[in-house]
Enzyme design. Structure first.
Site, mmCIF file in Angstrom:
data_model
loop_
_atom_site.group_PDB
_atom_site.id
_atom_site.type_symbol
_atom_site.label_atom_id
_atom_site.label_comp_id
_atom_site.label_asym_id
_atom_site.label_seq_id
_atom_site.Cartn_x
_atom_site.Cartn_y
_atom_site.Cartn_z
ATOM 1 N N ARG A 166 -9.694 -0.391 15.480
ATOM 2 C CA ARG A 166 -9.592 0.444 14.280
ATOM 3 C C ARG A 166 -10.540 -0.200 13.280
ATOM 4 O O ARG A 166 -11.724 -0.335 13.581
ATOM 5 C CB ARG A 166 -8.132 0.485 13.817
ATOM 6 C CG ARG A 166 -7.785 1.651 12.915
ATOM 7 C CD ARG A 166 -6.303 1.711 12.637
ATOM 8 N NE ARG A 166 -5.795 0.509 11.983
ATOM 9 C CZ ARG A 166 -4.560 0.379 11.516
ATOM 10 N NH1 ARG A 166 -3.696 1.376 11.646
ATOM 11 N NH2 ARG A 166 -4.167 -0.734 10.930
ATOM 12 N N LYS B 80 0.839 -1.191 0.000
ATOM 13 C CA LYS B 80 0.000 0.000 0.000
ATOM 14 C C LYS B 80 0.877 1.245 0.000
ATOM 15 O O LYS B 80 2.104 1.157 0.148
ATOM 16 C CB LYS B 80 -0.926 -0.011 1.218
ATOM 17 C CG LYS B 80 -0.192 -0.066 2.549
ATOM 18 C CD LYS B 80 -1.142 -0.218 3.715
ATOM 19 C CE LYS B 80 -0.359 -0.289 5.034
ATOM 20 N NZ LYS B 80 -1.241 -0.352 6.203
ATOM 21 N N MET C 81 12.690 23.489 1.241
ATOM 22 C CA MET C 81 11.663 22.700 0.578
ATOM 23 C C MET C 81 12.252 21.761 -0.465
ATOM 24 O O MET C 81 11.866 20.595 -0.555
ATOM 25 C CB MET C 81 10.631 23.618 -0.088
ATOM 26 C CG MET C 81 9.488 22.871 -0.753
ATOM 27 S SD MET C 81 8.301 23.981 -1.567
ATOM 28 C CE MET C 81 7.605 24.812 -0.140
ATOM 29 N N TYR D 11 18.400 29.441 5.220
ATOM 30 C CA TYR D 11 17.451 30.207 6.029
ATOM 31 C C TYR D 11 17.863 30.269 7.487
ATOM 32 O O TYR D 11 18.353 29.291 8.062
ATOM 33 C CB TYR D 11 16.056 29.578 5.944
ATOM 34 C CG TYR D 11 15.359 29.784 4.622
ATOM 35 C CD1 TYR D 11 15.061 31.063 4.153
ATOM 36 C CD2 TYR D 11 14.995 28.696 3.847
ATOM 37 C CE1 TYR D 11 14.418 31.249 2.943
ATOM 38 C CE2 TYR D 11 14.340 28.867 2.627
ATOM 39 C CZ TYR D 11 14.060 30.145 2.188
ATOM 40 O OH TYR D 11 13.419 30.329 0.990
#
Length: 340
Positions: free
Chosen positions: A126, A34, A288, A240
């Site tokens: 669950r 998955k 990023m 940064y």
């Protein structure tokens, strides 16, 4: 077009991990693929595992099942079947729903019934049929009766309690096979294996229990191309918030990789890339889609050269505060995925 970052995927290591888990379990071994094969590419993962002998695959959704159609092997859809899923569920003859509730059971029957898997709840609370609803499953053609361990990565009494509950349910509900153990469950011993185990994380080199560490090999390593080489002057900061300041003039490299690609921002100060035998620490803030590397140990690296990032999952999980599962499934779509 070739991307400036790629995942180096080790087919032999993946197959070794599957065989090792199968041997440890002493029974049939499937594979959870998955979330796009835990981030590595579901079809590539499943194809490699099928070549090793795997015959049972587990996904979360019907869209994920459809991607595995070229295999022609059984696929179980763990989230069951919604009303919206029925047309695809009926069209994909190789895939079975894992029914989780009386509503899903009724829906499957109303659409024609047939072979299915059944998830029963033994303490996870669950997905899964509750004990008071077991009567709804009477008469189902259950291929695999399964449950899921909540704390298999810990040595707790709940593991034995879940096994006992599952054994009792299995005695009352006829099924072709029974399955309880995930990756960590395999390490709990053969008493948890039943007829089929369903590892996920451990296939990909993750280590949910210490007993597995020596048996598993790493499968994935991110690699990135050097976009720019520059000299950082003594006293100058990089990135940064000026988190890193050079004590002396030093060469640095900028690569196309960042938290948008799943390389956790919390790895600042802990991440390492390598070029040959040289270790290149990550310096400054992880952006990023850019990372800065200290190139002092590899003075000849230039724009266009590639570096490989350490991706030891237990170590990175400890350093970043993120689960090994997150580190894998967070690997982004911008990587080329290359099997070797």
């Amino acid at each position: 077009m070739t991307a400036p970052l790629r995942l180096a995927l080790d087919r032999a290591a993946l197959q070794h991990n599957w065989r090792s888990l199968a041997a440890m379990a002493g029974t049939a071994c499937g594979a959870a693929v998955k979330a796009d094969g835990y981030g590595l590419g579901a079809l590539g993962v499943a194809t490699a595992l099928a070549a090793a002998g795997c015959r049972d695959f587990f996904v979360a959704t019907w869209a994920e099942a459809a991607e595995l159609a070229p295999l022609g092997l059984p696929v179980s859809v763990l989230h069951g079947v919604r009303e919206a899923d029925l047309p695809r569920a009926r069209a994909l003859g190789f895939a079975r729903p894992v029914l989780n509730s009386p509503e899903q059971i009724a829906r499957w029957r109303a659409s024609g019934g047939g072979a299915c898997d059944l998830m029963v709840d033994t303490g996870m609370n669950r997905l899964g049929l509750a004990a008071e609803d077991l009567g709804a499953a009477a008469g189902l053609a259950i291929a695999t009766l399964m449950s899921h361990l909540a704390r298999a990565d810990e040595d707790v009494a709940e593991n034995d309690a879940q096994r006992s509950a599952f054994t009792a349910i299995a005695a009352a509900l006829p099924a072709a096979r029974r399955s309880l153990a995930n990756s960590a469950g395999v390490a709990l011993g053969r008493g948890f294996a039943f007829d089929l185990v369903r590892p996920g994380l451990a296939l990909y080199g993750g280590v949910p229990r210490a007993e597995l560490a020596a048996r598993l090999r790493p499968v994935v390593a991110p690699e990135a191309e050097l976009l720019q080489r520059r000299t950082l002057r003594a006293g100058a900061a990089i990135g940064y918030n000026a988190l890193y300041r050079a004590r002396e003039a030093m060469p640095v490299g900028i690569v196309h990789l960042g938290y948008a690609d799943g390389y956790a921002r919390s790895l600042e100060g802990a991440g390492v890339a390598r070029a040959g035998g040289a270790a290149l620490p990550v310096i400054g803030r992880i952006s990023m889609d850019l990372i800065a590397l200290d190139l002092r140990a590899a003075p000849d690296l230039r724009e266009g050269d590639w570096v490989r990032f350490d991706f030891d999952l237990p170590r990175l999980a400890e350093a970043s505060g993120r689960a090994q599962y997150e580190l894998l499934t967070g690997l982004g779509a911008r990587f080329d995925r290359l099997w070797g």
